[in-house]
Design an enzyme around this catalytic site. Structure first.
Site, PDB file in Angstrom:
ATOM      1  N   ALA A  59       3.191   1.690   2.897  1.00 19.04           N
ATOM      2  CA  ALA A  59       4.382   0.836   2.761  1.00 19.04           C
ATOM      3  C   ALA A  59       5.434   1.550   1.901  1.00 19.04           C
ATOM      4  O   ALA A  59       6.629   1.513   2.195  1.00 19.04           O
ATOM      5  CB  ALA A  59       4.021  -0.506   2.144  1.00 19.04           C
ATOM      6  N   HIS A  72       5.903   6.509  -2.482  1.00 14.94           N
ATOM      7  CA  HIS A  72       7.227   7.019  -2.878  1.00 14.94           C
ATOM      8  C   HIS A  72       7.108   8.502  -3.215  1.00 14.94           C
ATOM      9  O   HIS A  72       7.910   9.327  -2.792  1.00 14.94           O
ATOM     10  CB  HIS A  72       7.746   6.319  -4.145  1.00 14.94           C
ATOM     11  CG  HIS A  72       7.868   4.840  -4.046  1.00 14.94           C
ATOM     12  ND1 HIS A  72       7.712   4.009  -5.127  1.00 14.94           N
ATOM     13  CD2 HIS A  72       8.131   4.030  -2.996  1.00 14.94           C
ATOM     14  CE1 HIS A  72       7.886   2.756  -4.748  1.00 14.94           C
ATOM     15  NE2 HIS A  72       8.132   2.744  -3.465  1.00 14.94           N
ATOM     16  N   CYS A 129       0.826  -1.206   0.000  1.00 11.74           N
ATOM     17  CA  CYS A 129       0.000   0.000   0.000  1.00 11.74           C
ATOM     18  C   CYS A 129       0.862   1.259   0.000  1.00 11.74           C
ATOM     19  O   CYS A 129       2.083   1.203   0.068  1.00 11.74           O
ATOM     20  CB  CYS A 129      -0.907  -0.015   1.224  1.00 11.74           C
ATOM     21  SG  CYS A 129       0.026   0.119   2.769  1.00 11.74           S
ATOM     22  N   ARG A 180      12.109  -5.432   5.847  1.00 14.68           N
ATOM     23  CA  ARG A 180      12.692  -5.025   4.567  1.00 14.68           C
ATOM     24  C   ARG A 180      14.212  -5.118   4.573  1.00 14.68           C
ATOM     25  O   ARG A 180      14.850  -5.088   3.559  1.00 14.68           O
ATOM     26  CB  ARG A 180      12.237  -3.595   4.213  1.00 14.68           C
ATOM     27  CG  ARG A 180      12.742  -3.117   2.859  1.00 14.68           C
ATOM     28  CD  ARG A 180      11.881  -1.996   2.365  1.00 14.68           C
ATOM     29  NE  ARG A 180      12.410  -1.322   1.207  1.00 14.68           N
ATOM     30  CZ  ARG A 180      13.090  -0.184   1.232  1.00 14.68           C
ATOM     31  NH1 ARG A 180      13.363   0.408   2.401  1.00 14.68           N
ATOM     32  NH2 ARG A 180      13.491   0.371   0.112  1.00 14.68           N
TER      33      ARG A 180
HETATM   34 FE1  CFM Z   1      12.932   0.417  -5.780  1.00 16.20          FE
HETATM   35 FE2  CFM Z   1      12.322  -1.930  -5.999  1.00 16.20          FE
HETATM   36 FE3  CFM Z   1      10.956  -0.236  -4.416  1.00 16.20          FE
HETATM   37 FE4  CFM Z   1      13.485  -0.990  -3.799  1.00 16.20          FE
HETATM   38 FE5  CFM Z   1      12.490  -2.927  -2.155  1.00 16.20          FE
HETATM   39 FE6  CFM Z   1      11.352  -3.869  -4.375  1.00 16.20          FE
HETATM   40 FE7  CFM Z   1       9.939  -2.198  -2.831  1.00 16.20          FE
HETATM   41 MO1  CFM Z   1      10.514  -4.580  -2.032  1.00 16.20          MO
HETATM   42  S1  CFM Z   1      14.269  -1.325  -5.701  1.00 16.20           S
HETATM   43  S2  CFM Z   1      12.517   0.892  -3.704  1.00 16.20           S
HETATM   44  S3  CFM Z   1      14.363  -1.844  -2.023  1.00 16.20           S
HETATM   45  S4  CFM Z   1      11.048  -0.369  -6.514  1.00 16.20           S
HETATM   46  S5  CFM Z   1      12.537  -4.855  -2.932  1.00 16.20           S
HETATM   47  S6  CFM Z   1      11.943  -3.936  -6.569  1.00 16.20           S
HETATM   48  S7  CFM Z   1       9.318  -3.899  -3.821  1.00 16.20           S
HETATM   49  S8  CFM Z   1      10.806  -2.604  -0.982  1.00 16.20           S
HETATM   50  S9  CFM Z   1       9.098  -0.261  -3.243  1.00 16.20           S
HETATM   51  C1  HCA Z   2       6.778  -3.512   0.732  1.00 15.12           C
HETATM   52  C2  HCA Z   2       8.124  -4.028   1.201  1.00 15.12           C
HETATM   53  C3  HCA Z   2       8.631  -5.208   0.405  1.00 15.12           C
HETATM   54  C4  HCA Z   2       7.835  -6.459   0.691  1.00 15.12           C
HETATM   55  C5  HCA Z   2       8.546  -7.687   0.247  1.00 15.12           C
HETATM   56  C6  HCA Z   2       7.749  -8.927  -0.052  1.00 15.12           C
HETATM   57  C7  HCA Z   2      10.106  -5.407   0.829  1.00 15.12           C
HETATM   58  O1  HCA Z   2       6.531  -3.463  -0.474  1.00 15.12           O
HETATM   59  O2  HCA Z   2       5.997  -3.140   1.560  1.00 15.12           O
HETATM   60  O3  HCA Z   2       6.585  -8.875  -0.437  1.00 15.12           O
HETATM   61  O4  HCA Z   2       8.365  -9.995   0.077  1.00 15.12           O
HETATM   62  O5  HCA Z   2      10.953  -5.399  -0.019  1.00 15.12           O
HETATM   63  O6  HCA Z   2      10.347  -5.604   2.025  1.00 15.12           O
HETATM   64  O7  HCA Z   2       8.595  -4.906  -0.956  1.00 15.12           O
END
Ligand code: CFM
Ligand code: HCA
Length: 530
Positions: free
Chosen positions: A54, A183, A51, A85
């Site tokens: 998150a 973001h 969400c 995370r």
């Molecule tokens: Fe960028 Fe990602 Fe994301 Fe990320 Fe992550 Fe991710 Fe995420 Mo999980 S590189 S910041 S550190 S888009 S692994 S592929 S989904 S937390 S919002």
């Molecule tokens: C997020 C965090 C997450 C979840 C990872 C997963 C992460 O999107 O809220 O579903 O295994 O990297 O910790 O993406």
């Protein structure tokens, strides 16, 4: 592979089928291909998305080490994301690091009825008294927006009372269609209230790492190599980040963007306001890392820096070459399915290729069309009601602090060969006949795994165990399954060892999916014989 798409679409009612069809494509040579992305998930579908909260607190704001991050909402929102995370961090000179804590106002029914503003203020008072943080963040979860608590007013009062910055984020989970909205909200506030508020002494070859979150220690490994070459890392946004570093980030000479999905807004705004150019990098995989290092050196154009870059590349790659090759021979010819948030499903493909593995299906949870089709597509993306909901802030040139790092004509020249303000998108790098699927869900994952029997599925915790129960190795590309770092040269060999062990274990041949051993339902139809 076209048959796999048909198989998937076959399970859906007509309306759902029509919607999902737009989110998948079969890579077709050099043809320009369009994909639907960043739209609502259909209710009832088991998506892997998270969400808005998150994306804001969990992803962008949470990794800043010397702030206390208070989640205003019921305890579950905070607890679920406590440490999962794996964004690591160390205290700076001020000795402050609160990453291991989980702060929440723990809203109860009575707070929902009578309002939670007083409770939030009390939580801030308590946090200041016990922890004395550099700054505080407040992130609102769903109920806060529904009952109308004014977290911005509380933040303003708390700032006056305690004399430290208090950043408030209206990042209620339901805003936008995924983490991505969070973001954007986080980027806006950092830009409005933090970036540019402190000055740093000028250092040579100073850079910022944007969109790098130090998952499993990635940032430490990247910085180790950058420092060895001679770079000064002013700030990392936001992995292992500190409040002051972000406040000073406008003093650097070059912004490097790793995860563009989560941070491209700030990169753009800093360029407009302070004249600091940004370049796309990819620190995952040997070739990608080397290329990024060479691109950075070209920007600065200093002969010593260029020579030192080559020296360090030679030294670091020779350390891992032999073992990478041994592992590659074992993995050659294997296939991967990658389904991760908004950039890793693309960033990891080069590293996998170096290990002899081709990616046959890739997709993102919450990326936008530009992450698939390239940044040039942005002006053509239709803005819908959901994205209009997220504020677009406009920044202007800061006359006092704006300056060009290199002459304009030289930057224009460099833009022809280096990825300034640019990324190409995932589709371009996919092999002909491979599949690209946006917002993949659980039934689609099962169909793909059954049909294509990949050797590895790079994914997250929500689907990992379903995949493994089907006898296929699944690697969490979010948390790295508690391993890492995977970035840079040492990270590449770490990754190679981990996935070779995961794929080559004989364990998979002993697994029979539970539904193959026994029927899912047993019972008797009444009034019938037998
Ligand atoms: Fe960028 Fe990602 Fe994301 Fe990320 Fe992550 Fe991710 Fe995420 Mo999980 S590189 S910041 S550190 S888009 S692994 S592929 S989904 S937390 S919002
Ligand atoms: C997020 C965090 C997450 C979840 C990872 C997963 C992460 O999107 O809220 O579903 O295994 O990297 O910790 O993406």
């Amino acid at each position: 592979n076209k048959k796999v798409i048909d198989k998937i679409l076959d399970v859906y009612p007509a309306k759902v089928m029509k919607n999902r069809k737009e989110h998948m494509l079969l890579k077709d040579g050099g043809k320009i291909q369009e994909i639907a992305a960043n739209t609502r998930t259909i209710p009832g579908i088991i998506t892997n998305r998270g969400c808005c909260y998150a994306g804001c607190k969990g992803v962008v704001i949470g990794p800043i080490v010397d702030m206390v991050h208070i989640v205003h909402g019921p305890v579950g929102c905070s607890y679920y994301a406590w440490g999962t995370r794996r964004n690591k961090g160390k205290a700076r000179e001020n000795g402050k690091n609160f990453l291991n804590y989980c702060f929440t106002t723990d809203m109860q029914e009575s707070d929902i009825v009578f309002g939670g503003e007083k409770k939030l203020m009390a939580a801030i008072d308590e946090a200041v008294e016990i922890f004395n943080p550099r700054a505080i963040s407040i992130s609102a979860t769903c109920p806060v927006g529904l009952i109308g608590d004014d977290i911005h007013k509380v933040a303003k009062n708390a700032k006056e009372k305690h004399g430290i910055p208090v950043l408030s984020f209206s990042c209620e989970g339901y805003k936008g269609v995924s983490q991505s909205a969070g973001h954007h909200i986080a980027n806006n506030k950092l830009m409005q209230e933090v970036v540019g508020t402190m000055d740093a002494e000028k250092k040579t070859f100073s850079i910022n790492l944007l969109g790098e979150y130090n998952i499993g220690g990635d940032e430490w490994e990247i910085s180790r190599v950058l420092q060895k070459i001679g770079y000064n890392v002013v700030c990392t946004m936001t992995g292992n980040g500190s409040y002051d570093d972000i406040a000073k980030s406008h003093n650097a000479d070059l912004n490097l963007v790793q995860c563009h999905r989560s941070i491209n807004y700030i990169a753009d705004m800093i360029e407009t306001k302070y004249g600091l150019p940004w370049m796309k990098v990819n620190f995952i995989g040997v070739e990608n890392f080397t290329q990024s290092l060479r691109n950075m050196a070209k920007f600065f154009g200093d002969p010593e820096l260029l020579a030192r870059t080559e020296e360090v590349i030679a030294e670091e790659t020779s350390d891992i070459e032999e073992e990478m090759e041994t592992i590659r021979q074992k993995l050659e010819g294997k296939t991967a399915v990658l389904y991760v948030g908004g950039s890793r499903a693309h960033h990891y493909q080069g590293l996998l290729k170096e290990l002899g593995i081709s990616t046959v299906v890739a997709g993102y949870e919450f990326a936008h069309r530009d992450d698939y089709e390239g940044r040039d597509i942005i002006p053509y993306i239709k803005i819908d009601a959901d994205s209009r909901n997220i504020e677009e802030i406009k920044v202007e040139k800061d006359e006092k602090n704006y300056f060009l790092r290199i002459p304009e004509d030289r930057l224009e020249e460099l833009k022809k060969e280096l990825p300034f303000n640019q990324y190409e998108g995932l589709i371009k790098d996919m092999e002909d006949g491979s599949l690209v699927i946006d917002d993949l869900n659980h039934i689609e994952t099962e169909i793909i795994v059954k049909a294509l029997k990949p050797s590895i599925v790079g994914s997250g915790v929500k689907d990992k165990y379903i995949i493994q129960k089907m006898g296929v190795y699944s690697k969490q590309l979010h948390s790295y399954d508690y391993s890492g770092p995977y970035a840079g040269y040492k990270g590449a060999i770490n990754f190679a060892r981990d996935i070779a062990a995961g794929m080559l274990t004989p364990a998979w041949s002993y697994i029979t999916a539970p539904w193959r051993k026994e029927p899912l339902l047993t019972g008797k139809v009444s009034n019938m014989e037998g």
